[in-house]
Write a protein that holds these residues in place. Structure first.
Motif, PDB file in Angstrom:
ATOM      1  N   VAL A 261      -4.217   2.962  -1.605  1.00 41.15           N
ATOM      2  CA  VAL A 261      -3.812   4.167  -1.502  1.00 41.15           C
ATOM      3  C   VAL A 261      -4.295   5.292  -0.431  1.00 41.15           C
ATOM      4  CG1 VAL A 261      -3.192   6.593  -2.910  1.00 41.15           C
ATOM      5  CG2 VAL A 261      -2.967   4.330  -4.027  1.00 41.15           C
TER       6      VAL A 261
ATOM      7  N   LEU B  53       1.207   3.265  -9.577  1.00 37.96           N
ATOM      8  CA  LEU B  53       0.416   2.377  -8.807  1.00 37.96           C
ATOM      9  C   LEU B  53       0.231   1.134  -9.254  1.00 37.96           C
ATOM     10  CD1 LEU B  53      -3.020   4.845  -8.798  1.00 37.96           C
ATOM     11  CD2 LEU B  53      -0.994   4.521  -7.194  1.00 37.96           C
TER      12      LEU B  53
ATOM     13  N   CYS C 264      -6.982   4.749  -9.195  1.00 37.48           N
ATOM     14  CA  CYS C 264      -7.138   3.804  -8.376  1.00 37.48           C
ATOM     15  C   CYS C 264      -8.237   2.740  -8.732  1.00 37.48           C
ATOM     16  CB  CYS C 264      -7.509   4.262  -6.965  1.00 37.48           C
ATOM     17  SG  CYS C 264      -6.175   4.762  -6.106  1.00 37.48           S
TER      18      CYS C 264
ATOM     19  N   VAL D 239     -13.765  -2.049  -5.357  1.00 40.64           N
ATOM     20  CA  VAL D 239     -12.880  -0.932  -5.003  1.00 40.64           C
ATOM     21  C   VAL D 239     -13.475  -0.061  -3.932  1.00 40.64           C
ATOM     22  CG1 VAL D 239     -11.502   0.911  -5.153  1.00 40.64           C
ATOM     23  CG2 VAL D 239     -11.200  -0.944  -6.944  1.00 40.64           C
TER      24      VAL D 239
ATOM     25  N   TRP E  80       0.666  -1.360  -0.051  1.00 36.87           N
ATOM     26  CA  TRP E  80      -0.047   0.145  -0.223  1.00 36.87           C
ATOM     27  C   TRP E  80       0.903   1.172  -0.122  1.00 36.87           C
ATOM     28  CZ3 TRP E  80      -0.683   3.319   4.452  1.00 36.87           C
ATOM     29  CH2 TRP E  80       0.023   2.955   5.542  1.00 36.87           C
TER      30      TRP E  80
ATOM     31  N   HIS F  71      -4.297   8.843   0.086  1.00 38.19           N
ATOM     32  CA  HIS F  71      -3.918  10.017  -0.603  1.00 38.19           C
ATOM     33  C   HIS F  71      -3.870  11.047   0.582  1.00 38.19           C
ATOM     34  CE1 HIS F  71      -3.739  12.929  -3.599  1.00 38.19           C
ATOM     35  NE2 HIS F  71      -4.681  13.193  -3.674  1.00 38.19           N
TER      36      HIS F  71
ATOM     37  N   ALA G 107      -7.200  -0.601  -6.914  1.00 40.55           N
ATOM     38  CA  ALA G 107      -6.652  -0.315  -5.585  1.00 40.55           C
ATOM     39  C   ALA G 107      -7.732   0.576  -4.634  1.00 40.55           C
ATOM     40  CB  ALA G 107      -5.179   0.752  -5.872  1.00 40.55           C
ATOM     41  N   HIS G 108      -7.720   0.197  -3.687  1.00 39.38           N
ATOM     42  CA  HIS G 108      -8.502   0.915  -2.609  1.00 39.38           C
ATOM     43  C   HIS G 108      -7.981   2.425  -2.492  1.00 39.38           C
ATOM     44  CE1 HIS G 108     -10.758  -2.833  -1.965  1.00 39.38           C
ATOM     45  NE2 HIS G 108      -9.427  -3.273  -1.424  1.00 39.38           N
ATOM     46  N   TYR G 109      -9.122   3.249  -2.378  1.00 39.04           N
ATOM     47  CA  TYR G 109      -8.572   4.659  -2.193  1.00 39.04           C
ATOM     48  C   TYR G 109      -9.046   5.328  -0.786  1.00 39.04           C
ATOM     49  CZ  TYR G 109      -9.010   9.693  -3.065  1.00 39.04           C
ATOM     50  OH  TYR G 109      -8.815  11.097  -2.950  1.00 39.04           O
TER      51      TYR G 109
END
Length: 351
Positions: free
Chosen positions: A69, A63, A87, A119, A3, A71, A92-94
């Motif tokens: 991520v 990524l 993402c 996600v 991550w 952020h 990728a989870h945000y």
């Protein structure tokens, strides 16, 4: 699972990275400033990647093999969309630490796509908006027929450069509330009232805070306002600023103000320890019955560190979470803030 903390060299991202390293976690540090990232990487013994958000191919490459991520690079009204979309494409989870209404609404608009991609999109995993969102959810649990919700907080956390820039960015949009389910623009200094946040009654004014979006998605309550303590003089200045709002949106004016904001330094660890925050909420039902909630938390930046890492760890461990857009209370429960070290219990009072 790999991550990333994007914006790890900023004030809040740096705090989160240091706490993660202290816990033995191994996030990838990322951002635009290679010199700062390399120094932090060497100090914390963590990997790093350098890329910006304005080059789609570089962003997607940055990524690669990242599952989540966190952020931390604002202003999120500018940076959230490219990162969120990347993402989704990379599955990728945000997470982010925004308090900006537009970002929360963006996440909700992408919920169907996030479900399809499996996600999790959960902006606002810091002081913006964990404690207020949990208070809103708890009040709704206790008064499910509530038709109005007012929230507020008294936080003397000080400003980081990123928060100061976000404030500058928001000034051009004026105030915002939710009325009959719809987000409405209102003048700065729109409404005032006296509020006891748990540390004495204070003159307070509405602000365009993220809960105007998130509290609606957490509770379904269609009328929402958010307040902070102020002074009559400050409110008069807000109202005068309404006359200059067209100028505040000019790029040259924004540039000058953001340049000044960049000079702001966030509070030290010793200062943060002396600055708790107080959160308040009030709901009203059709019969006029009111219910008030109060909560004392640790300093806002410290809460952001603990809250963001707790949510990131939860998502990385619980692989069966359905995709979609979440608020903190929807993802973690209304008691989430109470489970963070140093935060109190949500106290309820009939009014």
């Amino acid at each position: 699972m790999p991550w990333m903390i994007y914006g790890a060299n900023g004030y809040t991202g740096n705090l989160i990275a240091r706490e993660a390293a202290k816990r033995g976690l191994k996030p990838v540090l990322a951002g635009r400033n290679e010199t700062a990232l390399q120094a932090l990487s060497n100090e914390l013994n963590l990997p790093y990647r350098t890329f910006g958000l304005d080059e789609p191919e570089a962003l997607l490459a940055g990524l690669d093999n990242i599952d989540l991520v966190l952020h931390c690079a604002g202003p999120f009204s500018v940076t959230a969309e490219p990162m969120m979309l990347a993402c989704l494409e990379k599955r990728a989870h945000y997470l982010d630490i925004t308090g900006e209404i537009s970002v929360f609404e963006l996440a909700q608009s992408l919920s169907a796509k996030a479900k399809k991609q499996k996600v999790v999109l959960c902006p606002g995993v810091g002081f913006d908006v964990i404690p207020t969102d949990c208070v809103a959810a708890r009040l709704h649990e206790q008064m499910p027929d509530a038709i109005t919700l007012a929230l507020g907080f008294d936080s003397r956390s000080g400003l980081s450069a990123g928060t100061a820039k976000t404030t500058v960015e928001a000034m051009k949009n004026g105030g915002q509330i939710r009325s009959d389910g719809v987000i409405q623009r209102v003048p700065l200094g729109y409404k005032t009232r006296e509020i006891n946040y748990g540390n004495g009654t204070k003159f307070s004014v509405t602000i365009p805070w993220g809960d105007v979006s998130t509290a609606f998605h957490s509770t379904g309550i269609r009328n929402i306002e958010v307040y902070i303590p102020s002074s009559p003089k400050s409110v008069r200045m807000m109202k005068m600023a309404n006359l200059a709002k067209p100028l505040l949106g000019l790029s040259v004016v924004q540039g000058v103000m953001k340049k000044q904001a960049a000079k702001v330094e966030g509070p030290t660890e010793a200062a943060r320890a002396k600055m708790p925050a107080f959160v308040w909420g009030e709901v009203t039902n059709p019969e006029g019955k009111k219910l008030v909630a109060r909560l004392r938390t640790i300093n806002g930046y410290s809460l952001t560190v603990l809250g963001s890492l707790a949510i990131a760890s939860y998502i990385l461990m619980e692989k069966s979470i359905p995709g979609g857009a979440y608020t903190p209370s929807k993802l973690m429960g209304s008691d989430f803030v109470e489970r963070l070290d140093g935060c109190g219990k949500i106290q309820l009072f009939e009014n």
